[in-house]
Design an enzyme around this catalytic site. Structure first.
Site, mmCIF file in Angstrom:
data_model
loop_
_atom_site.group_PDB
_atom_site.id
_atom_site.type_symbol
_atom_site.label_atom_id
_atom_site.label_comp_id
_atom_site.label_asym_id
_atom_site.label_seq_id
_atom_site.Cartn_x
_atom_site.Cartn_y
_atom_site.Cartn_z
ATOM 1 N N ARG A 58 0.811 -1.225 0.000
ATOM 2 C CA ARG A 58 0.000 0.000 0.000
ATOM 3 C C ARG A 58 0.839 1.268 0.000
ATOM 4 N NH1 ARG A 58 -2.720 -3.770 3.055
ATOM 5 N NH2 ARG A 58 -4.690 -4.424 2.134
ATOM 6 N N GLU A 95 5.304 -12.005 14.096
ATOM 7 C CA GLU A 95 4.717 -12.684 15.248
ATOM 8 C C GLU A 95 5.102 -14.164 15.276
ATOM 9 O OE1 GLU A 95 0.352 -13.274 17.354
ATOM 10 O OE2 GLU A 95 0.523 -12.113 15.510
#
Length: 175
Positions: A58, A95
């Protein structure tokens, strides 16, 4: 209409408990998109920035438009293996595991002041890796800019703690 009101929230995406902030609805609105670009251009017009580096994917939407408004160049920061020329990469933790982002070795001139752009700052892992990458090619990070900050996840604070200016247009707290 405000920029924040044009961002759609999708609950439980990509997994249960996540409130996904979808900027595609903002990009679909010509006035909202113009407000985003104009806001960034206004914020950075007097900061002697030589280039904008957009983080995949983006950052590729807003970065070139802001670069055009500022009359400067744009360079892509991509995931490993996506750039055709000789690259420099930085590994960073996710993560569950790690990833690598890369930039072309010759994309930025030594000593250039570079603004890093992306749509959202959450935990800060990718943005911190982008900062390291820009410094690794011998450029100076002029700052980081995002449409959205999720302050509860602490990424913007990590950037500021690293000594880099951080700017965002809107915040979504608490979820």
């Amino acid at each position: 209409m405000s920029i924040k009101s044009l961002i759609r929230t999708i609950p439980d995406y990509p997994k249960k408990g996540i409130m996904f902030r979808d900027i595609t609805t903002l990009f679909e609105d010509p006035e909202g998109l113009r407000d985003v670009i104009d806001s960034f251009a206004s914020e950075f017009q007097d900061q002697k920035i030589d280039m904008i580096a957009g983080i995949e994917a983006r950052g590729f939407v807003i970065g070139p438009a802001v670069a055009l408004a500022l009359g400067i160049g744009f360079v892509t920061i991509r995931k490993k293996g996506k750039l055709p020329g000789e690259t420099i990469g930085v590994e960073y933790d996710l993560e569950y595991g790690s990833d690598v982002i890369e930039i072309h070795k010759d994309a930025i001139k030594l000593g250039s002041r570079v603004l890093i752009m992306d749509d959202l700052i959450a935990t800060g892992g990718t943005a911190l890796a982008a900062i390291e990458l820009i410094e690794k090619v011998g450029a100076e990070v002029a700052g980081c800019a995002f449409i959205i900050d999720l302050p509860d996840l602490g990424g913007a604070k990590k950037i500021r703690d690293r000594g880099v200016d951080e700017f965002h247009l809107v915040e979504f707290e608490g979820d």
